[in-house]
Scaffold this motif. Structure first.
Motif, PDB file in Angstrom:
ATOM      1  N   GLY A  43     -19.251  27.454  38.122  1.00 60.22           N
ATOM      2  CA  GLY A  43     -19.280  26.063  37.674  1.00 60.22           C
ATOM      3  C   GLY A  43     -18.214  25.713  36.665  1.00 60.22           C
ATOM      4  O   GLY A  43     -18.275  24.656  36.031  1.00 60.22           O
ATOM      5  N   ALA A  44     -17.190  26.575  36.511  1.00 58.99           N
ATOM      6  CA  ALA A  44     -16.188  26.356  35.475  1.00 58.99           C
ATOM      7  C   ALA A  44     -15.321  25.134  35.745  1.00 58.99           C
ATOM      8  O   ALA A  44     -14.758  24.551  34.816  1.00 58.99           O
ATOM      9  CB  ALA A  44     -15.302  27.585  35.328  1.00 58.99           C
ATOM     10  N   ALA A  45     -15.219  24.719  37.003  1.00 62.58           N
ATOM     11  CA  ALA A  45     -14.378  23.576  37.326  1.00 62.58           C
ATOM     12  C   ALA A  45     -14.841  22.297  36.633  1.00 62.58           C
ATOM     13  O   ALA A  45     -14.036  21.395  36.368  1.00 62.58           O
ATOM     14  CB  ALA A  45     -14.342  23.365  38.839  1.00 62.58           C
ATOM     15  N   GLY A  46     -16.116  22.242  36.315  1.00 58.76           N
ATOM     16  CA  GLY A  46     -16.631  21.051  35.639  1.00 58.76           C
ATOM     17  C   GLY A  46     -16.480  21.092  34.135  1.00 58.76           C
ATOM     18  O   GLY A  46     -16.806  20.127  33.438  1.00 58.76           O
ATOM     19  N   THR A  47     -15.966  22.230  33.597  1.00 60.30           N
ATOM     20  CA  THR A  47     -15.880  22.415  32.141  1.00 60.30           C
ATOM     21  C   THR A  47     -14.464  22.661  31.652  1.00 60.30           C
ATOM     22  O   THR A  47     -14.081  22.190  30.583  1.00 60.30           O
ATOM     23  CB  THR A  47     -16.763  23.611  31.711  1.00 60.30           C
ATOM     24  OG1 THR A  47     -18.109  23.333  32.065  1.00 60.30           O
ATOM     25  CG2 THR A  47     -16.674  23.859  30.217  1.00 60.30           C
TER      26      THR A  47
END
Length: 471
Positions: A43-47
């Motif tokens: 989920g790093a793409a959202g952070t």
């Protein structure tokens, strides 16, 4: 019941799933240890807007500006501010209305191949808590204690995730924030000797209390406050400097406390100059130390009382050291981490009798001999202030002491070789002053107390009504 401690994985994953936060990770010195956690949990793409590691000095200088020391607070602040400003410049129009931006950075010196370097680092985060709000900072300095580079990297990654998560979710309670920094760690792996909070969120936070929390919560054994009241990193202050330290309650600072330091300073300069004619006395750092044992003498720590003592010490131009070092041989090791210049510990005659008591060294295999071997390992001296009996008026100097019979030769060795040095320049007219008597007179509204403390101290006590003072 309190909630269970979140794992490093859960903290990173929670941030990744929170659509509110968006930011940058910039890391120098031990790999992308913090950013790696956010990438590997998903989920790093959202952070994460960007992750960067500028190892080469020329690359680093081109981005963040040239500097003399790469593992330093100025370098960290340049990194954080540069990356945060870049986020605002490039993404505020697209994301500014819905995202709270943050920039995390660290600059670290992990264990080298030969194991000869100081293993430490600066970490920090500049962050918004709501979109378009003013930014805030949490800055920390750590020492890495693991013996292997890979373990230091692992500990650094965990600490960085803890710091990021705590800043974003625990900023309303800085004490909880500090305690959570060691989740999944202990002081055998990471020591946190400085934390600073700044920004509108922390306008009511006294960073001196946060320094106290570091020692109280076992994140470090010692924390340092400068004469200006700022939180300071010990290696920055003590590096290649002489140190003169006096232990006491300083409740309040009296004429005797100052006379002890003044007499010891003169003796230290005389001794140091005899060895090195070019000795620079301007590089002596004067420190007044308060131990946690002293602060806990009533069972609980009174934060207002601690701040009163800190105010009075800094008003006299001295540093404040809060420490867990009940034994002086452990305190000497703390100073030797930062300097090999002459060190002086200022004591009264009654304190010498205490350190000659063998019961305090039973935990050491070599007992009192091992303790003294550690204490006097380098150029350290104990400077001893005489004691005046309040009833008889008799003055006892270190030469008058009668140690236990079996320690007589050891004591003679220490005095004849000048490890224990008498303070000979003192004011006999003030030796009747004790802090506890001053405190009693303040509470009884006996104005004589004002003659027993320096004018700067009396002024602050009266202005701020410290120690129960009432006009």
């Amino acid at each position: 019941m309190s909630e269970p401690t979140k794992s490093t994985h859960d903290k990173a994953f929670q941030i990744n799933l929170d659509k509110r936060f968006y930011g940058t990770f910039a890391e120098i010195g031990a790999g992308q240890e913090v950013a790696r956690w956010f990438f590997q949990v998903g989920g790093a793409a959202g952070t994460i807007a960007k992750s960067i590691s500028a190892y080469d000095m020329k690359f680093s200088d081109a981005i963040y500006g040239a500097g003399e020391r790469y593992v330093s607070e100025p370098r960290l602040m340049n990194m954080i501010d540069y990356e945060y400003d870049l986020l605002i410049e490039r993404l505020s129009e697209k994301r500014g209305a819905e995202n709270a931006f943050f920039a995390f950075a660290n600059t670290v010196s992990a264990r080298n191949y030969l194991g000869t370097n100081e293993c430490h680092g600066w970490l920090g985060i500049k962050f918004q808590v709501q979109p378009q709000s003013d930014p805030n900072y949490v800055i920390a300095h750590v020492h890495m204690r693991d013996k292997e580079n890979i373990l230091q990297q692992e500990a650094l990654g965990i600490f960085g995730v803890n710091l990021t998560w705590a800043a974003l979710y625990l900023h309303a309670n800085p004490e909880d924030l500090i305690e959570s920094l060691m989740d999944g760690l202990n002081m055998d792996r990471i020591e946190v000797d400085m934390v600073r909070f700044q920004g509108p969120l922390f306008s009511n936070v006294d960073n001196r209390l946060m320094a106290l929390q570091l020692v109280e919560k076992n994140l470090t054994n010692a924390a340092l406050i400068g004469p200006d009241g700022s939180i300071q990193q010990p290696s920055d202050v003590f590096h290649k400097k002489s140190v003169l330290m006096e232990r006491g309650s300083f409740r309040p600072v009296t004429h005797v406390n100052i006379d002890m330091m003044t007499g010891a300073r003169k003796a230290l300069i005389k001794n140091a100059t005899a060895k090195d004619p070019d000795f620079d006395e301007s590089k002596i750092v004067e420190v007044m130390e308060i131990t946690m044992r002293n602060l806990l003498s009533t069972g609980v720590i009174d934060h207002k009382d601690f701040l009163a003592r800190a105010d009075l010490i800094t008003a006299m131009g001295k540093h404040v050291l809060i420490s867990n070092y009940a034994r002086f041989y452990r305190l000497s090791h703390f100073f030797w981490r930062y300097t090999k210049a002459p060190i002086g510990i200022v004591l009264g005659v009654p304190n010498v009798e205490e350190i000659l008591n063998e019961k305090y060294y039973h935990i050491l295999e070599g007992g009192i001999l091992e303790a003294f071997g550690r204490l006097f390992k380098n150029d350290l001296r104990l400077y001893i202030y005489p004691y005046k009996d309040p009833q008889l008026g008799e003055i006892t100097t270190v030469h008058d002491l009668q140690p236990p019979e079996k320690l007589t030769l050891l004591f003679r060795y220490l005095t004849e070789n000048d490890y224990i040095h008498p303070i000979e320049d003192y004011d006999e007219n003030i030796m009747h002053i004790f802090s506890r008597n001053v405190l009693t007179k303040i509470r009884e509204r006996d104005e004589e107390w004002e003659t027993m403390v320096p004018p700067e101290v009396a002024k602050i006590i009266k202005e701020r009504w410290y120690f129960g003072y009432r006009p």
